[in-house]
Design a protein around this motif. Sequence first.
Motif, PDB file in Angstrom:
ATOM      1  N   VAL A   1      62.799  45.504  -8.894  1.00  0.00           N
ATOM      2  CA  VAL A   1      61.926  46.637  -9.215  1.00  0.00           C
ATOM      3  C   VAL A   1      60.875  46.148 -10.194  1.00  0.00           C
ATOM      4  CG1 VAL A   1      61.785  48.869 -10.386  1.00  0.00           C
ATOM      5  CG2 VAL A   1      63.660  48.433  -8.799  1.00  0.00           C
ATOM      6  N   LEU A   2      59.607  46.386  -9.835  1.00  0.00           N
ATOM      7  CA  LEU A   2      58.492  46.045 -10.706  1.00  0.00           C
ATOM      8  C   LEU A   2      57.949  47.329 -11.334  1.00  0.00           C
ATOM      9  CD1 LEU A   2      56.528  43.524  -8.455  1.00  0.00           C
ATOM     10  CD2 LEU A   2      57.944  42.966 -10.436  1.00  0.00           C
TER      11      LEU A   2
ATOM     12  N   SER B   1      63.973  32.098  -8.469  1.00  0.00           N
ATOM     13  CA  SER B   1      64.702  32.454  -9.689  1.00  0.00           C
ATOM     14  C   SER B   1      64.093  33.706 -10.296  1.00  0.00           C
ATOM     15  CB  SER B   1      64.673  31.315 -10.713  1.00  0.00           C
ATOM     16  OG  SER B   1      63.371  31.141 -11.245  1.00  0.00           O
ATOM     17  N   PHE B   2      64.867  34.366 -11.152  1.00  0.00           N
ATOM     18  CA  PHE B   2      64.373  35.586 -11.796  1.00  0.00           C
ATOM     19  C   PHE B   2      63.201  35.283 -12.724  1.00  0.00           C
ATOM     20  CE2 PHE B   2      69.053  36.873 -11.383  1.00  0.00           C
ATOM     21  CZ  PHE B   2      68.840  37.398 -10.120  1.00  0.00           C
ATOM     22  N   SER B   3      63.264  34.159 -13.428  1.00  0.00           N
ATOM     23  CA  SER B   3      62.171  33.818 -14.346  1.00  0.00           C
ATOM     24  C   SER B   3      60.882  33.542 -13.568  1.00  0.00           C
ATOM     25  CB  SER B   3      62.544  32.609 -15.211  1.00  0.00           C
ATOM     26  OG  SER B   3      62.852  31.486 -14.414  1.00  0.00           O
ATOM     27  N   ASN B   4      60.990  32.848 -12.442  1.00  0.00           N
ATOM     28  CA  ASN B   4      59.807  32.611 -11.615  1.00  0.00           C
ATOM     29  C   ASN B   4      59.267  33.915 -11.041  1.00  0.00           C
ATOM     30  OD1 ASN B   4      59.902  29.871 -12.056  1.00  0.00           O
ATOM     31  ND2 ASN B   4      60.828  29.374 -10.078  1.00  0.00           N
ATOM     32  N   LEU B   5      60.177  34.810 -10.656  1.00  0.00           N
ATOM     33  CA  LEU B   5      59.755  36.099 -10.117  1.00  0.00           C
ATOM     34  C   LEU B   5      58.998  36.892 -11.177  1.00  0.00           C
ATOM     35  CD1 LEU B   5      59.691  38.242  -7.915  1.00  0.00           C
ATOM     36  CD2 LEU B   5      62.019  38.919  -8.575  1.00  0.00           C
ATOM     37  N   ASP B   6      59.507  36.895 -12.382  1.00  0.00           N
ATOM     38  CA  ASP B   6      58.840  37.597 -13.478  1.00  0.00           C
ATOM     39  C   ASP B   6      57.455  37.013 -13.728  1.00  0.00           C
ATOM     40  OD1 ASP B   6      58.687  39.552 -15.391  1.00  0.00           O
ATOM     41  OD2 ASP B   6      59.858  38.482 -16.888  1.00  0.00           O
ATOM     42  N   ASN B   7      57.342  35.673 -13.658  1.00  0.00           N
ATOM     43  CA  ASN B   7      56.059  35.015 -13.904  1.00  0.00           C
ATOM     44  C   ASN B   7      55.078  35.189 -12.751  1.00  0.00           C
ATOM     45  OD1 ASN B   7      56.939  34.051 -16.394  1.00  0.00           O
ATOM     46  ND2 ASN B   7      57.730  32.142 -15.529  1.00  0.00           N
ATOM     47  N   THR B   8      55.593  35.475 -11.563  1.00  0.00           N
ATOM     48  CA  THR B   8      54.728  35.655 -10.394  1.00  0.00           C
ATOM     49  C   THR B   8      53.895  36.930 -10.511  1.00  0.00           C
ATOM     50  OG1 THR B   8      56.297  34.457  -8.982  1.00  0.00           O
ATOM     51  CG2 THR B   8      54.717  35.873  -7.862  1.00  0.00           C
ATOM     52  N   TYR B   9      54.407  37.891 -11.285  1.00  0.00           N
ATOM     53  CA  TYR B   9      53.708  39.169 -11.469  1.00  0.00           C
ATOM     54  C   TYR B   9      53.473  39.396 -12.961  1.00  0.00           C
ATOM     55  CZ  TYR B   9      55.065  39.883  -6.623  1.00  0.00           C
ATOM     56  OH  TYR B   9      55.238  39.740  -5.258  1.00  0.00           O
ATOM     57  N   PRO B  10      52.535  38.663 -13.562  1.00  0.00           N
ATOM     58  CA  PRO B  10      52.344  38.725 -15.022  1.00  0.00           C
ATOM     59  C   PRO B  10      51.874  40.080 -15.529  1.00  0.00           C
ATOM     60  CG  PRO B  10      50.575  37.478 -13.981  1.00  0.00           C
ATOM     61  CD  PRO B  10      51.606  37.709 -12.920  1.00  0.00           C
ATOM     62  N   ASP B  11      51.297  40.892 -14.637  1.00  0.00           N
ATOM     63  CA  ASP B  11      50.830  42.213 -15.065  1.00  0.00           C
ATOM     64  C   ASP B  11      51.886  43.282 -14.856  1.00  0.00           C
ATOM     65  OD1 ASP B  11      50.686  41.901 -12.315  1.00  0.00           O
ATOM     66  OD2 ASP B  11      49.015  43.302 -12.094  1.00  0.00           O
ATOM     67  N   LYS B  12      53.094  42.879 -14.447  1.00  0.00           N
ATOM     68  CA  LYS B  12      54.190  43.816 -14.215  1.00  0.00           C
ATOM     69  C   LYS B  12      55.392  43.440 -15.073  1.00  0.00           C
ATOM     70  CE  LYS B  12      52.295  45.892 -10.499  1.00  0.00           C
ATOM     71  NZ  LYS B  12      52.062  47.351 -10.348  1.00  0.00           N
TER      72      LYS B  12
ATOM     73  N   HIS C   1      60.522  36.634  -1.615  1.00  0.00           N
ATOM     74  CA  HIS C   1      60.996  35.318  -1.200  1.00  0.00           C
ATOM     75  C   HIS C   1      60.033  34.209  -1.639  1.00  0.00           C
ATOM     76  CE1 HIS C   1      61.747  31.902   1.579  1.00  0.00           C
ATOM     77  NE2 HIS C   1      63.007  32.221   1.329  1.00  0.00           N
ATOM     78  N   SER C   2      58.757  34.315  -1.219  1.00  0.00           N
ATOM     79  CA  SER C   2      57.771  33.278  -1.531  1.00  0.00           C
ATOM     80  C   SER C   2      56.554  33.884  -2.219  1.00  0.00           C
ATOM     81  CB  SER C   2      57.329  32.567  -0.248  1.00  0.00           C
ATOM     82  OG  SER C   2      58.452  31.999   0.420  1.00  0.00           O
ATOM     83  N   ASP C   3      55.825  33.038  -2.958  1.00  0.00           N
ATOM     84  CA  ASP C   3      54.613  33.514  -3.621  1.00  0.00           C
ATOM     85  C   ASP C   3      53.412  33.421  -2.678  1.00  0.00           C
ATOM     86  OD1 ASP C   3      53.804  30.834  -3.583  1.00  0.00           O
ATOM     87  OD2 ASP C   3      54.343  30.492  -5.677  1.00  0.00           O
ATOM     88  N   ASN C   4      52.236  33.707  -3.169  1.00  0.00           N
ATOM     89  CA  ASN C   4      51.037  33.730  -2.322  1.00  0.00           C
ATOM     90  C   ASN C   4      50.674  32.363  -1.758  1.00  0.00           C
ATOM     91  OD1 ASN C   4      50.674  36.485  -2.674  1.00  0.00           O
ATOM     92  ND2 ASN C   4      49.367  36.226  -4.481  1.00  0.00           N
ATOM     93  N   GLU C   5      51.160  31.295  -2.376  1.00  0.00           N
ATOM     94  CA  GLU C   5      50.899  29.939  -1.885  1.00  0.00           C
ATOM     95  C   GLU C   5      51.974  29.459  -0.924  1.00  0.00           C
ATOM     96  OE1 GLU C   5      50.312  30.678  -5.310  1.00  0.00           O
ATOM     97  OE2 GLU C   5      48.263  30.931  -4.569  1.00  0.00           O
TER      98      GLU C   5
END
Length: 238
Positions: free
Chosen positions: A236-237, A56-67, A46-50
């Motif tokens: 799924v990451l 959005s899917f693109s934001n979700l993908d960017n939230t976990y750059p190592d995955k 739902h929310s990031d660490n901040e």
Amino acid sequence: MRWLAGLFVILAGPAYAVTCDDVAFQDNSYTICTVDAETEDLRLFHSDNEGSIIGSFSNLDNTYPDKTLAFAMNAGMYHQDRAPVGLYQENGAQTSQIATSEGPGNFGLLPNGVLCLTDTSATVIESLNYVATDPTCRDANQSGPILVIDGDLHPRFLADGTSEYIRNGVGTSADGKTAIFAISNNAVNFYSFGTFFRDYLKTPNALYFDGKVSRLHAPQLNRSDFGFQLGPMIGVLE
């Protein structure tokens, strides 16, 4: 022979953690994605660490750059501020309470249900049963109506129901090892959507996520829907 072996590896393409397919059932088209809940990192987001809503899917993908985001879908209803409707719990932290009273809209069309995730399982549980049994869930999200409960369709679904939308939801196997996510590719009513889970996917329990805002991220199908900013998501990451 070495050259041929190398060529085969190139042509085979990437291996995916989630299996997605387009299927037809009773004159309707669906896309389904099957997840092994025992082995894959299936989670709610739902929310990031901040504390900012990912949305959005693109934001979700960017939230976990190592995955790698192998699959994602919107995962339930949300208020205008995109806060989840009903119970929401992520990584053991509950941010909203379960709602068990009948109310307006699809969410309040009882019975509704909760998707309960652990590190090795995914289970759809009717909301009153969830309260009574108090299961241990790492992640949990409430939505409604429940589509299939113990092999039966929701009692208020009508075969000739006139409310038709693009709809999405999830069904879980009896042993909790498999979760099958589905989105319709044409407008369907609740009866048709529930019947798809019961008779085609053969999941004994299934939960409705949403309509109109239904979205899917399935890289192996070269699909990543966009549109409305989302509230809760599941993915799924790798």
